[in-house]
Design an enzyme around this catalytic site. Structure first.
Site, PDB file in Angstrom:
ATOM      1  N   HIS A 103       1.198   5.141   1.334  1.00 12.79           N
ATOM      2  CA  HIS A 103       0.566   6.165   2.319  1.00 12.79           C
ATOM      3  C   HIS A 103       1.229   7.389   2.276  1.00 12.79           C
ATOM      4  CE1 HIS A 103      -2.236   7.969   5.159  1.00 12.79           C
ATOM      5  NE2 HIS A 103      -1.141   7.679   5.842  1.00 12.79           N
TER       6      HIS A 103
ATOM      7  N   ASN B  19       1.069  -1.236  -0.032  1.00  9.47           N
ATOM      8  CA  ASN B  19       0.170  -0.170   0.180  1.00  9.47           C
ATOM      9  C   ASN B  19       1.202   1.107   0.234  1.00  9.47           C
ATOM     10  OD1 ASN B  19      -2.475   1.725   0.594  1.00  9.47           O
ATOM     11  ND2 ASN B  19      -2.283   1.892   2.360  1.00  9.47           N
TER      12      ASN B  19
ATOM     13  N   ASP C  98      -2.679   1.259   8.286  1.00  9.26           N
ATOM     14  CA  ASP C  98      -1.564   1.864   7.692  1.00  9.26           C
ATOM     15  C   ASP C  98      -0.691   1.378   8.676  1.00  9.26           C
ATOM     16  OD1 ASP C  98      -2.750   3.014   6.045  1.00  9.26           O
ATOM     17  OD2 ASP C  98      -3.794   4.704   6.839  1.00  9.26           O
TER      18      ASP C  98
ATOM     19  N   SER D   3       4.725   6.855   2.189  1.00 10.32           N
ATOM     20  CA  SER D   3       5.626   5.654   2.713  1.00 10.32           C
ATOM     21  C   SER D   3       4.911   4.684   1.774  1.00 10.32           C
ATOM     22  CB  SER D   3       5.049   5.258   4.406  1.00 10.32           C
ATOM     23  OG  SER D   3       5.682   6.864   5.338  1.00 10.32           O
TER      24      SER D   3
HETATM   25  C1  GRF Z   1      -2.313   8.929  -3.451  1.00  6.74           C
HETATM   26  O1  GRF Z   1      -1.859  10.242  -2.749  1.00  6.74           O
HETATM   27  C2  GRF Z   1      -2.065   7.825  -2.325  1.00  6.74           C
HETATM   28  O2  GRF Z   1      -1.155   8.054  -1.372  1.00  6.74           O
HETATM   29  C3  GRF Z   1      -3.209   7.458  -1.623  1.00  6.74           C
HETATM   30  O3  GRF Z   1      -4.027   7.753  -2.937  1.00  6.74           O
HETATM   31  C4  GRF Z   1      -3.948   8.277  -3.601  1.00  6.74           C
HETATM   32  C5  GRF Z   1      -4.343   8.114  -4.863  1.00  6.74           C
HETATM   33  O4  GRF Z   1      -4.683   8.422  -5.806  1.00  6.74           O
HETATM   34  N1  GRF Z   1      -3.269   6.257  -1.358  1.00  6.74           N
HETATM   35  P1  GRF Z   1      -4.134   8.524  -7.484  1.00  6.74           P
HETATM   36  O5  GRF Z   1      -5.826   7.519  -7.501  1.00  6.74           O
HETATM   37  O6  GRF Z   1      -3.029   7.514  -8.030  1.00  6.74           O
HETATM   38  O7  GRF Z   1      -4.056   9.435  -7.995  1.00  6.74           O
END
Ligand code: GRF
Length: 220
Positions: A116, A114, A152, A143
């Site tokens: 984050h 994932n 998370d 991260s």
């Molecule tokens: C990213 O900022 C990621 O960190 C978070 O959700 C957002 C996804 O953006 N988990 P995208 O759909 O890849 O543009």
């Protein structure tokens, strides 16, 4: 006759939104000699732009619409069934905005990543950019971690920092962080596909050795 090339790990991406991280992964995996193949994209939101990006790249897609299920367990069971049809080696969450059940997470222990938008363990959950500004922090970042039962909270593989400037807003911080996300996620997925990054019993292993701190990209 030439022998068939060795099969590369199969990557399945789950997304919910615009899919800019998915796009970065599509581009990276298309590069010659990328050690993995992006085989499918799953989404919980019909109409999400991530689906369009996958279709443009001729990648199979599926939708499991969470609003059509009465419980988290039923949704996760349906999602798991769809995922299993593609038998991926790794599930990459890229802005997938659903909390997954324990059984689902266990099914992919050590095989689900994932991303984050914070320097974990700081700022789990939502609205990280605003919270960083409210706290007056000078650094922020992204991260990438293995997914475990703790939201998370799984072992962090790698981080990239950004500097928080006086004039930053949640939007400008989001942009800075996303630029780093698009660099870092393909790197980590590559490491995973190469077998360089693994989840050990005590945490992340890099080249077979436990790491004390997440791998870092320098501040930007
Ligand atoms: C990213 O900022 C990621 O960190 C978070 O959700 C957002 C996804 O953006 N988990 P995208 O759909 O890849 O543009």
């Amino acid at each position: 006759m030439k022998a068939d090339p060795a099969p590369v790990p199969k990557i399945l991406v789950l997304a919910s939104g615009s899919g800019t991280n998915l796009q970065a992964l599509i581009e990276a995996t298309r590069e010659r000699n990328f050690p993995g193949e992006l085989i499918a994209v799953g989404c919980n939101k019909p109409g999400a732009f991530a689906l369009e990006r996958a279709a443009q790249a001729n990648i199979k897609t599926f939708v499991v619409d969470h609003t059509r299920y009465g419980s988290r367990e039923e949704f996760d069971a349906a999602l798991l069934a769809e995922i299993m049809r593609h038998s991926p080696d790794v599930v990459v969450l890229a802005g997938f905005m659903r909390i997954l059940t324990r059984d689902f997470v266990r099914a992919f222990r050590g095989r689900m990543l994932n991303i984050h938008p914070s320097l974990l363990p700081a700022y789990t959950g939502l609205n990280t950019h605003q919270r960083v500004l409210d706290a007056g922090d000078r650094t922020h970042g992204v991260s990438i971690h293995f997914v475990t039962e703790e939201l998370d909270g799984g072992p962090v593989i790698a981080q990239a920092e950004v500097t928080v400037e006086e004039a930053d807003t949640p939007e400008s911080l989001a942009e800075k962080v996303q630029r780093q996300e698009h660099i870092l996620y393909p790197i980590v997925v590559r490491w995973f596909c190469e077998g360089r990054v693994q989840l050990g019993s005590e945490g992340v292993l890099f080249d077979g050795e436990p790491i004390k701190n997440p791998m870092r990209l320098p501040a930007n």
